[in-house]
Design an enzyme around this catalytic site. Structure first.
Site, short mmCIF file in Angstrom:
data_model
loop_
_atom_site.label_atom_id
_atom_site.label_comp_id
_atom_site.label_asym_id
_atom_site.label_seq_id
_atom_site.Cartn_x
_atom_site.Cartn_y
_atom_site.Cartn_z
N ASP A 114 0.63 -1.25 -0.07
CA ASP A 114 0.01 0.01 -0.11
C ASP A 114 0.84 1.26 0.02
O ASP A 114 2.07 1.14 -0.43
CB ASP A 114 -0.74 0.03 1.26
CG ASP A 114 -2.36 0.80 0.87
OD1 ASP A 114 -2.23 1.79 0.50
OD2 ASP A 114 -3.47 0.08 1.18
N HIS A 138 1.14 2.02 -3.18
CA HIS A 138 0.23 2.73 -4.11
C HIS A 138 0.66 4.13 -4.11
O HIS A 138 0.35 4.84 -4.91
CB HIS A 138 -1.23 2.74 -3.03
CG HIS A 138 -1.75 1.41 -3.10
ND1 HIS A 138 -3.04 0.98 -2.62
CD2 HIS A 138 -1.35 0.16 -3.77
CE1 HIS A 138 -3.57 -0.08 -2.70
NE2 HIS A 138 -2.33 -0.57 -3.40
#
Length: 871
Positions: A288, A322
């Site tokens: 992430d 991300h």
């Protein structure tokens, strides 16, 4: 084949002066306040309190907690985890304790939920009591986690990760006990929604009790309400959830930490409502966000109201994730004063470099974000993304519009991404503003340099280069026709020196470009343009009507083209000398040598040759001037003559095999470039076909509406352009230099593409074409913007990838020697593919600039402007 990409980013509100950028004074103030804690030399080896590599997790947990407690009570020191792997449950740090993992030491957290007692924390920015994080502190001062060892959260598809409810992470509805139903990827199931609803209902904290059976995963390290924190040199692996999560804490140093965590929601370091934070020289490889700065979610974040502030990130390496440095989305308390510098980010699985994400459930103000000296290899989506529409379907109270302002990015380079900058603003408020990008270079952008949706303002770019082109946030003109016209005037202050001339020049290129500028003046009413255009006839035609650089005896069709510009100018601003000059040029066309079937030679040195180029040079002026210089009644014979010549050329140069028209035809069939049977040249040069199409289009402009030849001209024009569109590059919308050759050396070429776009767009407006050709014209024009138009540092625009010139011969035969005895043969120009692609390529060739302006005017007639074309 090399491609040249675009251009302009977006048209915004009035251009603001770019701000000063990096606030060195504030940076130094923050840096000076962040002081890592120090500890006395007392040591407490966990093995002395019962820990063992062979012991159960529960026994090791008890031993470690005992060592920490004793160390803290005796004034602090170092709790040592020696070499070896120690299974354990949750542990809690206390004041003045440095948890040291020696080289080779592994602290591994057992998948035994009963070993993680309930504690106060936050889950995705929401207050609750939940499983204790693996390493936890609350209200501690002077705490550290250091050493060369490893903290392993033991997250995998057989342990904590399956609690997501995602089969990819091991969830099995028959076997996984912590969850029952799953709403969205990467999150937990029903109990997460319950917690969110508690936030909406402002449920008291004491009633927000989760933990066993609820499936809300714990963080690896969570330090709450603490200060004077150091996390240094350790390696952190396989977190159940977020890796490092300082919360409501201050004076934090995270240095030299290596994070490897590809699990769900595997953020690397998430300071939440913290202040005075330094994250330096760390390596993040996450599932992430690498670093995600937060300050609470929705009502909980707004009610608490503590922002994250005064945060420095430097010298870090970001791999998968991300986002590299992210603010949000749980940012309801706001964020300010974030400094990022000297980082390296590179991975096809790293989505964004600087990312700010929030929505109207959050509210809050994010401001004063600085990034400089960041080197990016590859990122998947955008170098900068600011998104005020993150999770648009979130079930929460709306109307709390967030604001993002005062963002500076400087000296950032990126080699590959989908977008350069991506801004997603609100529809009802312009809450993204004062965004500044300076001295940045983004190469390999595959979609759009800058994309904006919703509202934003005061977006400032200074020396931002994307795919080799300067990007401007505010175009100096709202229309490309005016912008290109004014760019050419800026580049060529003297109109007689257009076309790279060293001395005043009378030539077809000058005539074409100046006529296009005349149309740009009529479309935009910029007086600077018309004043510029008046200089040309004033300087080039003397009082007796003599034209500088023009020789009647050359019988050169190229030199008749400027007369059309002079004719139009003289209709607006009549002068006797100009009319005299026009009559001289018209007389040349009347006397121009012809082939045996009545078609003009291209030039005396090209005796008995018909070139598609020449059709354009002569006939638009011939038909426009006839009624002016010869009278309406006599004009009819000139219309008939033009039709006969153009129709014969249409049939003579057509190639049945390709459906295209060859560059030229030699009546004698003796030229070295000509086929001995047909007399045709070898290939279809795109610009030659462009000249021919424009010739028919502009002759139609001159013909009376009731002229008997109009329908046949329209028929010919339709066939030319329908066949041309068959060769339009599907991906880019533009055309290759040599249309009938499929070769990797061939290149997308700007002048011909501009001509075709102009003809398709204007012909469609005038009703000559069907809608399919209109759409092809729009596609072509947008392709030209993307492939060929560049914004320069001085805010002019350039048309790139223009073939300078291509011709055939001249060659020598008895006909040529009779017409032009001094001709010199040039066998290099043999009409071969190799010849065409060997000619120079340059920027801002008037043979492309003129048609580009005309095509732009047609797009503008349909309501397109700079902003609309680049949204």
């Amino acid at each position: 084949m090399k491609k040249t990409n675009i251009i302009l980013a977006l048209l915004l509100f009035p251009l603001a002066i770019i701000a000063d950028g990096w606030d060195e004074g504030l940076y130094k103030q923050i840096e000076s306040r962040i002081i890592a804690p120090t500890f006395n030399e007392s040591t407490y080896n966990i093995t002395k309190y019962g820990a063992s590599t062979k012991a159960t997790a529960a026994k090791n947990q008890k031993a470690i907690l005992k060592a920490i407690d004793l160390c803290s009570k005796k004034g602090g020191g170092k709790v040592i985890v020696p070499e070896g792997t120690f299974m354990t449950g949750a542990i809690t740090l206390k004041s003045n304790v440095n948890l040291v993992l020696e080289k080779g030491a592994v602290l591994k957290f057992a998948f035994q939920p009963e070993l993680y007692p309930l504690v106060y924390t936050r889950y995705e920015g929401l207050d609750l009591y939940n499983y204790s994080p693996c390493i936890y502190a609350n209200g501690a001062k002077n705490i550290a986690i250091t050493g060369e060892g490893t903290i392993d959260g033991n997250g995998n598809n057989d342990t904590f990760w399956q609690w997501t409810g995602v089969p990819f992470f091991g969830y099995d509805k028959e076997k996984t006990k912590e969850n029952c139903r799953y709403p969205a990827p990467g999150q937990t199931m029903g109990y997460r929604a319950i917690l969110q609803q508690m936030c909406e209902d402002n449920t008291p904290l004491e009633k927000r009790v989760f933990g066993m059976g609820k499936g809300l995963r714990m963080q690896l390290v969570n330090l709450v309400n603490s200060e004077n924190i150091l996390i240094e040199n350790v390696t952190m692996l396989n977190s159940p959830f977020w890796v490092m999560h300082p919360l409501f804490s201050k004076n934090i140093t995270v240095r030299g930490v290596k994070v490897q965590n590809e699990g769900p929601n595997g953020d690397g370091c998430d300071p939440e409502s913290c202040e005075d934070v330094l994250i330096e020289n760390c390596i993040f490889d996450t599932g992430d966000d690498c670093i995600a700065i937060k300050s609470g979610r929705n009502g909980d974040g707004r009610r608490d109201g503590r922002p994250s502030k005064n945060i420095i990130v430097r010298g870090c390496t970001m791999k998968d994730g991300h986002g590299g440095v992210v603010i949000g989305s749980e940012i309801s308390g706001g964020c300010k004063n974030v400094f990022v510098e000297n980082c390296r980010m590179d991975s096809p699985n790293l989505d964004r470099i600087l990312r700010i994400k929030t929505n109207s459930c959050r509210g809050g103000v994010t401001e004063n974000v600085y990034m400089r000296n960041v080197t990016v290899g590859v990122c998947k989506e955008a170098v900068m993304r600011i998104n005020l529409h993150y999770q648009p379907k979130e079930a929460a109270e709306r109307g709390h519009n967030p604001t993002v302002r005062n963002v500076w990015m400087e000296n950032v380079t990126c080699q590959k991404s989908k977008y350069g900058i991506l801004l997603n603003g609100l529809e009802d408020e312009s809450n993204i503003y004062n965004i500044n990008v300076k001295n940045c270079t983004f190469n390999g952008v595959t979609e759009e340099p800058v994309r904006r949706t919703g509202k934003s303002h005061d977006i400032n770019f200074e020396n931002l280069k994307i795919n080799g082109n300067i990007i401007v946030a505010e175009a100096p003109y709202s229309r490309y026709s005016e912008w290109m016209a004014m760019s050419e005037i800026q580049r060529n202050p003297d109109p007689t020196l257009i076309d790279f001339a060293k001395k005043p020049k009378w030539g077809y290129v000058v005539g074409i470009e100046l006529e296009a500028l005349l149309d740009a003046w009529q479309a935009n009413k910029n007086e600077k343009i018309i004043n510029y255009l008046k200089e040309y006839p004033a300087k080039m035609i003397d009082a007796e009507g003599n034209i500088t650089g023009y020789k009647y005896e050359d019988f050169n069709l190229d030199n008749t083209r400027p007369a059309r510009f002079i004719l139009r100018m003289n209709n607006l601003f009549p002068e006797k000398k100009n009319e005299t000059a026009l009559r001289t040029v018209f007389r040349q066309l009347e006397k121009q040598p012809r082939t045996t079937d009545g078609v003009w030679w291209h030039k005396a040195i090209y005796a008995n040759q018909v070139w598609l180029d020449g059709v354009y040079m002569g006939h638009p002026f011939y038909t426009m001037a006839a009624p002016v210089l010869k009278g309406e009644k006599k004009a009819a014979k000139y219309y008939d003559d033009a039709h006969e010549q153009i129709a014969k050329t249409f049939n003579r140069t057509f190639d049945e095999k390709t459906g295209l028209w060859k560059h030229a035809w030699d009546e004698t069939r003796t030229m070295f470039w000509a086929d001995k049977e047909t007399g045709l040249s070898k290939h279809t040069w795109a610009r030659a076909q462009g000249w021919y199409a424009m010739a028919i289009l502009e002759v139609l402009d001159a013909l009376p509406k009731d002229n008997k030849h109009r329908d046949d001209f329209i028929r010919m024009l339709n066939k030319v352009m329908k066949n041309t569109v068959k060769y339009q590059d599907d991906k880019t919308g533009v055309w290759y230099d040599v249309m009938d050759v499929n070769d990797e050396r061939n290149y997308l070429e700007a002048t011909a593409s501009s001509m075709f776009a102009y003809v398709l767009l204007k012909g469609s407006r005038l009703g000559y074409f069907d809608n399919q050709l209109k759409e092809a014209g729009i596609k072509a024009y947008k392709g030209i913007l993307k492939q060929f138009v560049r914004v320069n540092a001085d805010k002019t625009i350039s048309l790139t990838r223009c073939c300078e010139v291509s011709g055939l011969g001249p060659g020598i035969n008895k006909y040529v020697l009779k017409a032009a005895p001094k001709v010199k043969e040039n066998k290099r120009r043999d009409g071969s593919f190799e010849y065409y692609i060997s000619e120079p390529i340059r920027d801002n060739d008037g043979k492309g600039v003129g048609p580009f302006i005309w095509a732009s005017i047609e797009m503008e007639r349909m309501g397109y402007d700079v902003k609309k074309l680049n949204d």
